[in-house]
Design an enzyme around this catalytic site. Structure first.
Site, short mmCIF file in Angstrom:
data_model
loop_
_atom_site.label_atom_id
_atom_site.label_comp_id
_atom_site.label_asym_id
_atom_site.label_seq_id
_atom_site.Cartn_x
_atom_site.Cartn_y
_atom_site.Cartn_z
CD GLU A 108 -1.95 -7.38 0.65
OE1 GLU A 108 -1.45 -7.73 -0.63
OE2 GLU A 108 -2.45 -6.31 0.72
CG HIS A 130 25.38 -9.29 -2.50
ND1 HIS A 130 26.87 -9.17 -2.63
CD2 HIS A 130 25.01 -9.67 -3.78
CE1 HIS A 130 27.37 -9.38 -3.96
NE2 HIS A 130 26.19 -9.66 -4.64
NE ARG A 162 -13.52 3.22 -0.42
CZ ARG A 162 -12.84 3.89 -1.56
NH1 ARG A 162 -13.13 3.34 -2.69
NH2 ARG A 162 -12.03 4.91 -1.50
CD1 TRP A 176 -8.11 0.71 7.25
CD2 TRP A 176 -6.92 2.87 6.99
NE1 TRP A 176 -6.72 0.46 7.31
CE2 TRP A 176 -5.96 1.39 7.02
CE3 TRP A 176 -6.37 3.80 7.03
CZ2 TRP A 176 -4.58 1.73 7.04
CZ3 TRP A 176 -4.81 4.29 6.96
CH2 TRP A 176 -4.33 2.96 7.17
CE LYS A 178 -9.01 -3.95 -4.14
NZ LYS A 178 -7.90 -4.94 -4.43
CB CYS A 224 -13.20 6.24 5.24
SG CYS A 224 -12.15 6.55 6.56
CD GLU A 230 1.77 -9.53 -6.26
OE1 GLU A 230 1.95 -8.34 -5.97
OE2 GLU A 230 0.51 -9.79 -6.13
CE LYS A 244 -0.94 -9.78 -3.28
NZ LYS A 244 -1.16 -8.75 -4.11
CG ASN A 250 -12.30 8.64 1.77
OD1 ASN A 250 -11.24 8.33 2.35
ND2 ASN A 250 -12.17 8.43 0.41
N GLY A 251 -10.57 11.16 3.70
CA GLY A 251 -9.51 12.09 3.46
C GLY A 251 -8.62 12.54 4.64
O1 M6R Z 1 -5.53 0.70 -6.44
P1 M6R Z 1 -3.88 0.43 -6.45
O2 M6R Z 1 -3.78 -0.40 -7.83
O3 M6R Z 1 -3.21 1.75 -7.03
O4 M6R Z 1 -3.25 0.25 -5.16
C1 M6R Z 1 -1.82 0.04 -4.96
C2 M6R Z 1 -1.57 -0.62 -3.70
O5 M6R Z 1 -2.15 -0.15 -2.61
C3 M6R Z 1 -2.17 -2.11 -4.05
O6 M6R Z 1 -1.57 -2.82 -4.88
C4 M6R Z 1 -1.56 -2.95 -2.50
O7 M6R Z 1 -0.32 -3.07 -2.40
C5 M6R Z 1 -2.59 -4.48 -2.14
N1 M6R Z 1 -2.95 -4.50 -1.06
C6 M6R Z 1 -1.59 -5.45 -2.70
O8 M6R Z 1 -2.26 -6.73 -2.51
#
Ligand code: M6R
Length: 603
Positions: free
Chosen positions: A483, A499, A27, A75, A598, A2, A476, A480, A101-102
């Site tokens: 997500e 496999h 966030r 969040w 984020k 949050c 990756e 991407k 936040n937490g």
């Molecule tokens: O801030 P960080 O690099 O530690 O974050 C790690 C992951 O949460 C972050 O890379 C997440 O997988 C992204 N949404 C990917 O695009």
């Protein structure tokens, strides 16, 4: 997860809170809430499900008086997405207003106890126990009441606390969730994220774990004296400019990100690199014979590329762990092990948990971090900043390039301390210096990649395949795409197709193959043939000049040639663009995909 912000000063609090919340919306964004204290009448409070950016026109019409306030963007973790569960949370008398936040892990026991004592709850959240505990302990001094409260809770928190009966004060505290104090001109702010306060001040103090701070209109105090540091980003950098989305802007900044990561660090004559953070521990690093890389999500994929680089060029056995798994396993370590933590935000709870564990065991901890002053950068023994600038879109793109470039420099650094020859060192350094220009040339392909996205957006399932250095790039590319477009995508090592995954291949299941001209080219060609033989469409990322691939696949995106170890830094760029255009064409909320935030600051 949050976002929290508090304001106290001479100006009206509400506009500062509103704009701060908007800047932090990336966030966490299922609901939002405000409380502004006003000496003359009842406090203003308002909390609702929805996006702050959508509510803004209506909120701007509100006349909110008062110079002290707090705001939160949620969040959801504990409790559904409802107006009641949005923050702030109050006590029985509506005197205490608290945002958080937490996670409070023992909230159920505390809630039961407080209910028995006569407290009435109005939400399902873990946070609300904090407001009632402060109420219970409040005896004239708000910070003391918070101190007593925090002795009872188990979990993580960044807290901003107000009391109607004590309207000249904000009290804030942190444990494992970021909290920074902004020291402005006639005003103080507190926030979980620098972007929330950057338009007011760039002078900040990072609160440490277990510290409590009190902000008043003309002064503030923390339990101990702390120096101020400067935020290195400008407000303009955290702005979308003329781009439709932050994600596109950030992909377009990828060449610059590589340039920033390597600037002033390459030593072409000596065939090595200068990394201030590593130089500090250079002698200790000479004895390191095992590396553990810990990271989550995209940062984890960068680390997997790093493993190939470090093993091939430095000859150091290297393992890569996902933060959330690492904290529960028993790694084999000794005095010659170093642990490297890779994170854009430097606030990822799972990665930080691994860091705590390694510190307890006296392992040398090194951070590869983007955000200056973040928890990871402060808690690691030493580290290197990736200098990627603010990354706002939830999907990490340019930060990945910063991480890969930094890891490549780590490979040179460790390699030159060991067996890497001067000639090889010079070669890698020279190729690294060419990457920003090569990356720029890939961005020119954006219109072609958009056309490919038009063609492929009809499909719902995708394989991404790659081998060796480009295997993590397949992971990756798939992450991407899934997500931000919500399409089903899986990354797999090319050799693994036979496999199991091949069973899914048919004409409606395309494969994106990273097939650059390198040591595994022939192997990748075989894997592509396996897919084609079963009727699967294939789009390839290949090296300029490779005419053979054209005969084999349906579509090709060409990238320039570089050293094999550096190819991932180029091959990922078209995949970032592809994911972006697919999501945009499908009308998705590109910068703020559903269910994600984020910075993942909870376990
Ligand atoms: O801030 P960080 O690099 O530690 O974050 C790690 C992951 O949460 C972050 O890379 C997440 O997988 C992204 N949404 C990917 O695009």
């Amino acid at each position: 997860m949050c976002g929290i912000i508090g304001y106290i000063g001479k100006k009206p609090a509400f506009p500062a809170l509103l704009s701060g919340l908007k800047r932090m919306e990336y966030r966490g964004y299922d609901s939002y809430g405000f409380c502004v204290l006003n000496n003359e009448k009842e406090p203003f409070f308002h909390k609702k499900v929805g996006k702050i950016s959508e509510a803004e026109p209506e909120l701007l019409n509100l006349e909110v008086k008062g110079n002290i306030g707090q705001a939160h963007t949620r969040w959801a973790t504990t409790g559904a997405v409802t107006d009641q569960n949005a923050h702030p949370h109050w006590d029985c008398k509506k005197n205490i207003f608290l945002i958080h936040n937490g996670i409070i892990e023992n909230h159920k026991d505390l809630r039961e106890k407080l209910i028995k004592e006569g407290h009435e709850f109005s939400s399902e959240t873990d946070t609300e126990v904090l407001s009632h505990l402060v109420e219970k302990y409040l005896d004239g001094n708000l910070e003391e009441a918070l101190q007593k409260t925090l002795r009872e809770v188990r979990g993580t928190y960044g807290i901003v606390l107000l009391a109607k009966d004590d309207p000249q004060k904000i009290v804030t505290a942190r444990l494992s969730s970021p909290v920074i104090l902004g020291i402005g001109q006639d005003e103080f702010l507190v926030a979980s994220d620098p972007s929330a306060i950057i338009t007011h001040t760039r002078q900040v103090i990072n609160l440490d774990d277990n510290e409590i701070a009190v902000l008043k209109p003309d002064n503030f105090f923390i339990l101990k004296e702390k120096p101020t540091v400067s935020i290195e980003w400008t407000p303009e950098e955290a702005d979308k400019k003329d781009y439709p989305h932050f994600m596109l802007k950030e992909i377009m900044e990828e060449p610059e990100t590589i340039e920033n990561a390597i600037r002033g660090r390459l030593m072409p004559e000596e065939g090595t690199v200068k990394l201030g953070g590593l130089d500090k521990v250079a002698e200790r690093l000479k004895d390191i014979n095992k590396l553990i890389l810990v990271a989550c999500g995209t940062a984890n994929y960068a680390s997997r590329v790093g493993k190939y680089m470090l093993e091939e060029y430095a000859g150091i056995p290297t393992s890569v762990d996902i933060g959330s798994e690492f904290r529960y396993r028993k790694p084999i370590i000794d005095e010659n092990t170093a642990a490297i933590f890779v994170s854009q935000s430097g606030e990822t709870a799972d990665t930080l948990a691994g860091l705590k564990e390694m510190k307890k065991k006296n392992v040398l901890t090194i951070g590869i971090t983007n955000v200056v002053g973040s928890t990871q950068s402060r808690e690691t023994e030493t580290g290197v900043y990736t200098r990627s600038g603010p990354e706002i879109a939830v999907a990490s793109t340019k930060a990945f390039l910063g991480q890969l470039s930094t890891l490549a420099m780590f490979a040179v650094y460790f390699g030159r301390q060991r067996n890497m020859s001067l000639v090889m060192g010079k070669r890698v350094v020279s190729e690294l210096s060419k990457l920003p220009e090569l990356a720029k040339s890939i961005l020119n392909l954006a219109p072609d990649i958009k056309k490919l996205a038009e063609k492929y957006k009809e499909f719902e399932n995708f394989w991404f395949i790659g081998r060796k250095y480009n295997f993590p790039i397949a992971l990756e590319g798939a992450l991407k795409l899934k997500e931000i477009s919500y399409l089903h995508a899986e990354g797999v090592a090319g050799g693994e197709l036979k496999h199991g995954p091949l069973a899914l291949i048919q004409d409606n299941f395309p494969t994106i193959a990273i097939c650059t001209s390198d040591s595994v080219y022939e192997k990748m060609v075989s894997n592509i043939e396996e897919v084609k033989a079963r009727g699967g469409p294939v789009m390839a990322i290949a090296t300029e000049g490779d005419e053979r691939i054209k005969e084999l696949v349906d579509d090709v995106i060409y990238i320039p040639k570089t050293l094999e170890m550096l190819t991932p830094i180029l091959s990922v760029i078209p995949l970032h663009l592809f994911a972006y255009y697919m999501a945009d064409l499908l009308g998705r909320n590109v910068d703020k995909p559903r269910n994600l935030a984020k910075s993942v600051t909870v376990e």
